[in-house]
Write an enzyme that holds these catalytic residues in place. Structure first.
Site, PDB file in Angstrom:
ATOM      1  N   LYS A 101       0.849  -1.195   0.000  1.00  0.00           N
ATOM      2  CA  LYS A 101       0.000   0.000   0.000  1.00  0.00           C
ATOM      3  C   LYS A 101       0.882   1.241   0.000  1.00  0.00           C
ATOM      4  O   LYS A 101       1.826   1.350   0.784  1.00  0.00           O
ATOM      5  CB  LYS A 101      -0.900   0.028   1.236  1.00  0.00           C
ATOM      6  CG  LYS A 101      -1.767   1.291   1.341  1.00  0.00           C
ATOM      7  CD  LYS A 101      -2.584   1.322   2.615  1.00  0.00           C
ATOM      8  CE  LYS A 101      -1.774   1.715   3.833  1.00  0.00           C
ATOM      9  NZ  LYS A 101      -1.431   3.163   3.879  1.00  0.00           N
ATOM     10  N   ASP A 143      -3.555   4.251  -1.913  1.00  0.00           N
ATOM     11  CA  ASP A 143      -4.491   4.707  -0.889  1.00  0.00           C
ATOM     12  C   ASP A 143      -4.605   6.228  -0.927  1.00  0.00           C
ATOM     13  O   ASP A 143      -4.056   6.933  -0.086  1.00  0.00           O
ATOM     14  CB  ASP A 143      -4.013   4.227   0.485  1.00  0.00           C
ATOM     15  CG  ASP A 143      -5.036   4.479   1.578  1.00  0.00           C
ATOM     16  OD1 ASP A 143      -6.216   4.688   1.253  1.00  0.00           O
ATOM     17  OD2 ASP A 143      -4.642   4.452   2.765  1.00  0.00           O
ATOM     18  N   LYS A 173      -7.762   7.871  -1.222  1.00  0.00           N
ATOM     19  CA  LYS A 173      -9.033   8.319  -0.635  1.00  0.00           C
ATOM     20  C   LYS A 173      -9.621   9.505  -1.419  1.00  0.00           C
ATOM     21  O   LYS A 173      -9.874  10.579  -0.884  1.00  0.00           O
ATOM     22  CB  LYS A 173      -8.846   8.691   0.834  1.00  0.00           C
ATOM     23  CG  LYS A 173      -8.342   7.544   1.707  1.00  0.00           C
ATOM     24  CD  LYS A 173      -8.221   7.968   3.165  1.00  0.00           C
ATOM     25  CE  LYS A 173      -7.735   6.816   4.034  1.00  0.00           C
ATOM     26  NZ  LYS A 173      -6.315   6.501   3.811  1.00  0.00           N
ATOM     27  N   ASP A 182     -14.010  14.372  -4.694  1.00  0.00           N
ATOM     28  CA  ASP A 182     -14.063  15.655  -5.387  1.00  0.00           C
ATOM     29  C   ASP A 182     -15.323  15.658  -6.241  1.00  0.00           C
ATOM     30  O   ASP A 182     -16.137  14.746  -6.141  1.00  0.00           O
ATOM     31  CB  ASP A 182     -12.794  15.848  -6.242  1.00  0.00           C
ATOM     32  CG  ASP A 182     -12.370  17.311  -6.342  1.00  0.00           C
ATOM     33  OD1 ASP A 182     -13.242  18.142  -6.696  1.00  0.00           O
ATOM     34  OD2 ASP A 182     -11.205  17.621  -6.066  1.00  0.00           O
ATOM     35  N   THR A 188     -13.689  15.375 -11.761  1.00  0.00           N
ATOM     36  CA  THR A 188     -12.324  15.319 -11.245  1.00  0.00           C
ATOM     37  C   THR A 188     -11.985  13.925 -10.748  1.00  0.00           C
ATOM     38  O   THR A 188     -10.888  13.406 -10.996  1.00  0.00           O
ATOM     39  CB  THR A 188     -12.137  16.349 -10.116  1.00  0.00           C
ATOM     40  OG1 THR A 188     -12.416  17.652 -10.636  1.00  0.00           O
ATOM     41  CG2 THR A 188     -10.734  16.324  -9.564  1.00  0.00           C
ATOM     42  N   THR A 227     -10.160   3.979  10.695  1.00  0.00           N
ATOM     43  CA  THR A 227      -9.973   3.169  11.901  1.00  0.00           C
ATOM     44  C   THR A 227      -9.355   3.960  13.052  1.00  0.00           C
ATOM     45  O   THR A 227      -9.267   3.461  14.166  1.00  0.00           O
ATOM     46  CB  THR A 227      -9.094   1.934  11.609  1.00  0.00           C
ATOM     47  OG1 THR A 227      -7.882   2.348  10.970  1.00  0.00           O
ATOM     48  CG2 THR A 227      -9.824   0.952  10.714  1.00  0.00           C
ATOM     49  N   ARG A 236      -3.184  -5.437  14.248  1.00  0.00           N
ATOM     50  CA  ARG A 236      -2.062  -5.487  15.185  1.00  0.00           C
ATOM     51  C   ARG A 236      -1.931  -6.903  15.737  1.00  0.00           C
ATOM     52  O   ARG A 236      -2.895  -7.444  16.281  1.00  0.00           O
ATOM     53  CB  ARG A 236      -2.277  -4.509  16.353  1.00  0.00           C
ATOM     54  CG  ARG A 236      -2.254  -3.032  15.943  1.00  0.00           C
ATOM     55  CD  ARG A 236      -0.841  -2.599  15.575  1.00  0.00           C
ATOM     56  NE  ARG A 236      -0.765  -1.172  15.266  1.00  0.00           N
ATOM     57  CZ  ARG A 236      -0.932  -0.628  14.075  1.00  0.00           C
ATOM     58  NH1 ARG A 236      -1.243  -1.414  13.044  1.00  0.00           N
ATOM     59  NH2 ARG A 236      -0.816   0.673  13.883  1.00  0.00           N
ATOM     60  N   ARG A 258       3.160  -0.615  10.528  1.00  0.00           N
ATOM     61  CA  ARG A 258       4.227  -0.537  11.526  1.00  0.00           C
ATOM     62  C   ARG A 258       4.690  -1.868  12.105  1.00  0.00           C
ATOM     63  O   ARG A 258       5.900  -2.045  12.321  1.00  0.00           O
ATOM     64  CB  ARG A 258       3.799   0.424  12.647  1.00  0.00           C
ATOM     65  CG  ARG A 258       3.999   1.883  12.255  1.00  0.00           C
ATOM     66  CD  ARG A 258       3.244   2.837  13.168  1.00  0.00           C
ATOM     67  NE  ARG A 258       1.812   2.870  12.860  1.00  0.00           N
ATOM     68  CZ  ARG A 258       0.971   3.737  13.384  1.00  0.00           C
ATOM     69  NH1 ARG A 258       1.386   4.634  14.253  1.00  0.00           N
ATOM     70  NH2 ARG A 258      -0.305   3.719  13.041  1.00  0.00           N
TER      71      ARG A 258
END
Length: 233
Positions: free
Chosen positions: A37, A65, A67, A70, A74, A120, A181, A211
């Site tokens: 991503k 990603d 998001k 508009d 566009t 999230t 996680r 992470r």
């Protein structure tokens, strides 16, 4: 699910400050991971060219990603160019008109359009502060219904909501869940988090993990551990 299937369902978030660091992450992970991503942080540091290069590798897929939200024209023009980049997935905020414009622009391509429901990082207080009359769960389900009606290819939601979303969208749409996680890992700025195994059990088709893999001392081992946990479900 076999190893290869789970490998296609794990998406590593390249939320790093530079293309050089992203290249290092991809190199460290090697063939353990095939799906990445790329979001705002890397996109605005030369990451769009990197995304195009990564997608040109037959063994790699890219989830862009962005998001998008508009006016219809566009959004449509942006999606048309993203199709040409060879991306596999793209996020659109789940506003009905934006989704319909994106679906029309991507028609006939291999691009999977994902509707972003509720971030999230947001809890009920955040949703209220943003001016919505619904709690996060209700808002996610409402947007899932609208995404299905618009012809979108999938939904982005917390794995906490994945089972309820799956009941709405059926077996064929992608249900992509960030905020993953491993057991015992720090939550960071995520509010609604779920373990990899639970996300798979809840009906997630793809898991986005940043992470816990990118920040690990041994990134390849961290990815393998998450894949093992996914297979255990």
């Amino acid at each position: 699910m076999n190893t290869d299937t789970m490998r296609e369902r794990l998406i590593v978030g390249l939320d790093v400050p530079s293309v050089k660091e992203a290249e290092t992450v991809v190199r460290d992970l090697g063939d353990a991971v095939s799906f990445y991503k790329i979001g705002y942080q890397l996109a605005f540091a030369g990451g769009l060219d990197f995304a195009r290069e990564l997608a040109s590798d037959d063994d790699k897929k890219v989830f862009l990603d962005m998001k998008l939200l508009d006016i219809d024209n566009t959004v449509a023009k942006g999606v048309e160019n993203i199709v040409r980049m060879g991306m596999t997935m793209l996020t659109i905020h789940a506003y009905p008109k934006a989704m319909k414009a994106a679906v029309e622009a991507a028609k006939g391509s291999g691009l999977t359009l994902l509707a972003v429901t509720v971030l999230t990082s947001m809890d009920e207080r955040d949703v209220i502060d943003a001016g919505y009359e619904y709690d996060p769960h209700t808002l996610v389900l409402r947007r899932a219904e609208q995404a299905l009606a618009a012809g979108m290819g999938g939904i982005v939601c917390s794995a906490e909501e994945a089972a309820a979303v799956r009941r709405i969208v059926g077996p064929d749409m992608a249900v992509v869940t960030p905020g993953i996680r491993p057991a015992g890992a720090a939550h960071g700025d995520q509010r609604r988090v779920v373990t990899p195994a639970q996300a798979i059990r809840n009906g997630s088709s793809h898991l986005v993990v940043g992470r816990p893999i990118v920040g690990a001392v041994d990134r390849r081992a961290a990815a393998h551990a998450i894949l093992t946990e996914m297979r255990s479900a």
